[in-house]
Design a protein around this motif. Structure first.
Motif, short mmCIF file in Angstrom:
data_model
loop_
_atom_site.label_atom_id
_atom_site.label_comp_id
_atom_site.label_asym_id
_atom_site.label_seq_id
_atom_site.Cartn_x
_atom_site.Cartn_y
_atom_site.Cartn_z
N PRO A 66 0.82 -1.23 0.00
CA PRO A 66 0.00 0.00 0.00
C PRO A 66 0.85 1.28 0.00
N LYS A 67 2.10 1.18 0.44
CA LYS A 67 2.97 2.36 0.54
C LYS A 67 4.08 2.37 -0.51
N LYS A 68 4.41 1.22 -1.06
CA LYS A 68 5.53 1.10 -1.98
C LYS A 68 5.06 0.57 -3.33
N TYR A 69 5.68 1.09 -4.40
CA TYR A 69 5.35 0.60 -5.73
C TYR A 69 5.79 -0.85 -5.91
N ALA A 70 5.10 -1.54 -6.82
CA ALA A 70 5.51 -2.85 -7.29
C ALA A 70 6.07 -2.72 -8.70
N TYR A 71 7.05 -3.54 -8.98
CA TYR A 71 7.67 -3.61 -10.30
C TYR A 71 7.65 -5.08 -10.73
N TRP A 72 7.62 -5.30 -12.03
CA TRP A 72 7.55 -6.66 -12.56
C TRP A 72 8.64 -6.89 -13.58
N ASP B 133 3.80 0.19 -10.35
CA ASP B 133 2.52 -0.53 -10.30
C ASP B 133 1.89 -0.81 -11.66
N SER B 134 1.88 0.22 -12.54
CA SER B 134 1.04 0.07 -13.73
C SER B 134 1.61 0.69 -15.00
N SER C 168 -1.54 -3.57 -11.97
CA SER C 168 -2.41 -2.85 -11.05
C SER C 168 -2.00 -3.20 -9.64
N SER C 169 -2.47 -2.38 -8.70
CA SER C 169 -2.17 -2.64 -7.30
C SER C 169 -3.31 -2.13 -6.45
N SER C 170 -3.71 -2.94 -5.49
CA SER C 170 -4.78 -2.55 -4.58
C SER C 170 -4.50 -3.16 -3.21
N GLY C 171 -4.39 -2.30 -2.22
CA GLY C 171 -4.08 -2.79 -0.89
C GLY C 171 -2.74 -3.49 -0.85
#
Lengths: 109, 121
Positions: A28-34, A50-51, A64-67
């Protein structure tokens, strides 16, 4: 220590939609990368913040990212998308350490 | 174009040392954080360490803290990883990668092709 959790494997037929999830308390506080890694090759970034999609990455890749969960979606997966996929983020506890998820093997057949 | 080329891998005995190098080109090396990441045979990616652009900050995974030291020479556009007290579980392909940092996060945008380190007697 901080962990990101991914399913070990996902399997789809060509043309179907593949979804790979990544769960982590700090998302919820940090971006995700793939990252996509094909056999014997170095990883390649496919989604950032995230996106967002880097230039040169096909539009069928989205994020996408949620929670506490981030999701990589491949719409209309192709045989050439078969690879290992890793999510990546940063610990939010203040130690600034980077962390990878355990990886998901995507099979397209 | 951005290029990262690792070198220095090889076979080393348990308890031994090895120094990895990463030669960078195609960008202003001194502007970027850099990281080392490793991948044991058949396993996933593991972040190992990062260093800030001016070497002011370093950080390490618990699995290597106290044994590995990251450094850089901005004049030579080079990144290093000094690995001491090596163990069998350090056997892996070691990648160097450039970090792109915003005000809120950093991520790995370019990777080298990796160098293999094998720890075995």
């Amino acid at each position: 220590s901080y962990e990101l959790t991914q399913p070990p494997s996902v399997s789809v037929s060509p043309g179907q939609t593949a979804r790979i999830t990544c769960s982590g308390d700090a998302l919820p506080k940090k971006y995700a990368y793939w990252y996509q890694q094909k056999s014997g090759q170095a990883p390649v970034l496919v989604i950032y913040e995230d996106s967002k999609r880097p230039s040169g990455i096909p539009e069928r890749f989205s994020g996408s990212s949620s929670g506490t969960m981030a999701t990589l979606t491949i719409s209309g997966a192709q045989v050439e998308d078969e690879a290992d996929y890793y999510c990546y983020s940063t610990d939010s506890s203040g130690n600034h350490r980077r962390v990878f998820g355990g990886g998901t093997k995507l099979t397209v057949l | 174009q951005v290029q990262l080329v690792e070198s220095g891998g090889g076979l080393v005995k348990p308890g031994g040392s090895l120094r990895l190098s990463c030669a960078a080109s195609g960008f202003t090396f001194s502007d970027y954080y850099m990281s080392w990441i490793r991948q044991a045979p058949g396993k996933g990616l593991e972040w190992v360490s990062y260093i800030s652009s001016s070497s002011s900050y370093t950080n390490y995974a618990d699995s290597v803290k106290g044994r590995f030291t990251i450094s850089r020479d901005n004049a030579k556009n080079s990144l290093y990883l000094q690995m001491n007290s090596l163990r069998a579980e350090d056997t892996a392909v070691y990648y160097c990668a450039r970090e792109d940092c915003s005000s809120t996060s950093c991520y790995l945008d370019y990777w080298g092709q990796g160098t293999l380190v094998t720890v075995s007697s």
